[in-house]
Design an enzyme around this catalytic site. Structure first.
Site, PDB file in Angstrom:
ATOM      1  N   HIS A   1       4.213   2.071  -1.892  1.00  0.00           N
ATOM      2  CA  HIS A   1       4.493   1.038  -2.882  1.00  0.00           C
ATOM      3  C   HIS A   1       4.168  -0.368  -2.371  1.00  0.00           C
ATOM      4  O   HIS A   1       3.497  -1.144  -3.026  1.00  0.00           O
ATOM      5  CB  HIS A   1       5.969   1.094  -3.271  1.00  0.00           C
ATOM      6  CG  HIS A   1       6.435   2.454  -3.667  1.00  0.00           C
ATOM      7  ND1 HIS A   1       6.224   2.966  -4.905  1.00  0.00           N
ATOM      8  CD2 HIS A   1       7.109   3.416  -2.967  1.00  0.00           C
ATOM      9  CE1 HIS A   1       6.742   4.180  -4.978  1.00  0.00           C
ATOM     10  NE2 HIS A   1       7.280   4.476  -3.818  1.00  0.00           N
TER      11      HIS A   1
HETATM   12  C1  BDR Z   1      10.493   0.347  -2.577  1.00  0.00           C
HETATM   13  O1  BDR Z   1      11.691   0.883  -2.056  1.00  0.00           O
HETATM   14  C2  BDR Z   1      11.611   0.973  -0.654  1.00  0.00           C
HETATM   15  O2  BDR Z   1      12.183   2.158  -0.201  1.00  0.00           O
HETATM   16  C3  BDR Z   1      10.150   0.853  -0.308  1.00  0.00           C
HETATM   17  O3  BDR Z   1       9.990   0.239   0.970  1.00  0.00           O
HETATM   18  C4  BDR Z   1       9.603  -0.004  -1.414  1.00  0.00           C
HETATM   19  O4  BDR Z   1       9.750  -1.381  -1.099  1.00  0.00           O
HETATM   20  C5  BDR Z   1       9.919   1.351  -3.538  1.00  0.00           C
HETATM   21  O5  BDR Z   1      10.781   1.550  -4.625  1.00  0.00           O
END
Ligand code: BDR
Ligand code: CA
Length: 321
Positions: free
Chosen positions: A244
């Site tokens: 992400h």
């Molecule tokens: C986000 O949540 C975190 O666990 C990841 O690093 C990312 O920033 C994704 O939903």
């Protein structure tokens, strides 16, 4: 061409580390400061992880400690996704980069005000630090080019049925930032779920044969085991890896890879079922002026190729140093 000044606010975290890799491989940006937020794990751990990871990849940058807790809510972490340490089972050498003596908000203020050009903030965790900065020092607003945030979702969540993790953990901070008047680019799940890496591509990373590519592969495959389901696309479950946070940084470096549109977005602060949901006015029913550039599409092949190049470049740099 001068490099774009950037501040990174992050909670490493596996995909945060991949985002940092991209940032410190890029010739297009000048990372002037890294600040750590609480999110995937506690502030103690995200700060330590930022220092170990950035020391290992040979970055030379100030790393400042941010706030411990979301503005109103208790901190909820994601150790199930990133492992107890935040980096799966991968161990990096002890950090050589120190913790800055300047707290994150003060370091951000000074860095922004000292910059001749407007500064871009890439935020890949809950927005607690950025919200505190904008509330305490509104004078920075005209000097911020944009906040490129990984967080939120127009459709479907990964922390609750409708809320994405970073928005869910500190919805009040997200709402403060989205309302601030500063240009916002939102890399929500709508786009990050399309920016996936296949298992075959992950094997190409392993084949690079550096210590770094080996560590990256280990982190990626840990992440795979807990991969979320994409709404309406169950075929992809556990066959692809989604990083992400890479999207928020990739957008700053290569915006031409992305598609998006401007919408009015608010964050649900309470809500019986929907706390932390980013409510995107797709139908333009509110009559309000759009406040967020919402990304919804990506050239996946172009994205993966940039990511692979960054891993190869950084892996080689570590090997020869
Ligand atoms: C986000 O949540 C975190 O666990 C990841 O690093 C990312 O920033 C994704 O939903
Ligand atoms: Ca993150």
């Amino acid at each position: 061409m001068s490099k774009m000044p950037v501040i990174i606010d992050t909670d490493p975290g596996i995909d945060d580390a991949m985002m940092l890799t991209l940032a410190f491989a890029s010739e297009a940006i000048d990372v002037r400061l890294v600040t750590t937020c609480s999110g995937n794990i506690s502030q103690d751990k995200t700060n330590y992880n930022a220092r170990t990871f950035l020391s290992y990849i040979g970055a030379d940058v100030e790393i400042a400690r941010g706030l411990e807790h979301p503005i109103f809510r208790e901190l909820e972490v994601a150790e199930d996704v990133h492992g107890e340490s935040g980096f799966a089972n991968v161990v990096f050498p002890e950090p050589t980069l120190p913790v800055s003596e300047r707290p994150a908000i003060f370091a951000m203020l000074k860095t922004i005000m000292a910059s001749e050009e407007k500064v871009t903030i890439v935020a890949t965790g809950p927005l607690t630090n950025v919200a505190a900065l904008l509330l305490a020092h509104p004078e920075v607003k005209p000097k911020i080019k944009c906040v490129s945030w990984m967080g939120g979702a127009a459709v479907g969540g990964n922390m609750s049925p409708t809320a994405e993790f970073n928005a869910y953990v500190d919805p009040h901070a997200a709402e403060i930032v989205l309302r601030s008047g500063v240009p916002i680019v939102m890399s929500g799940l709508d786009v990050t779920h399309k920016a996936y890496v296949t298992l075959e591509e992950a094997h190409l990373i392993l084949d690079m044969g550096t210590d770094f590519s080996d560590k990256v592969y280990q982190m990626l495959t840990f992440y795979l085991n807990v991969a979320e389901q994409t709404p309406f696309n169950e075929d992809h479950f556990a066959e692809v890896l989604r990083f992400h946070d890479l999207c928020a940084m990739m957008y700053v470096i290569k915006p031409e890879l992305f598609m998006g549109q401007d919408y009015y977005v608010q964050v649900e602060l309470e809500g019986r079922l929907t706390a932390g949901t980013t409510v995107v006015d797709y139908a333009r029913r509110s009559g309000k002026t759009p406040n967020v550039h919402v990304l919804h599409g990506v050239d996946r092949e172009g994205f993966v190729s940039e990511f692979m190049n960054a891993i190869e470049f950084v892996g080689e740099r570590i090997r020869v140093n």
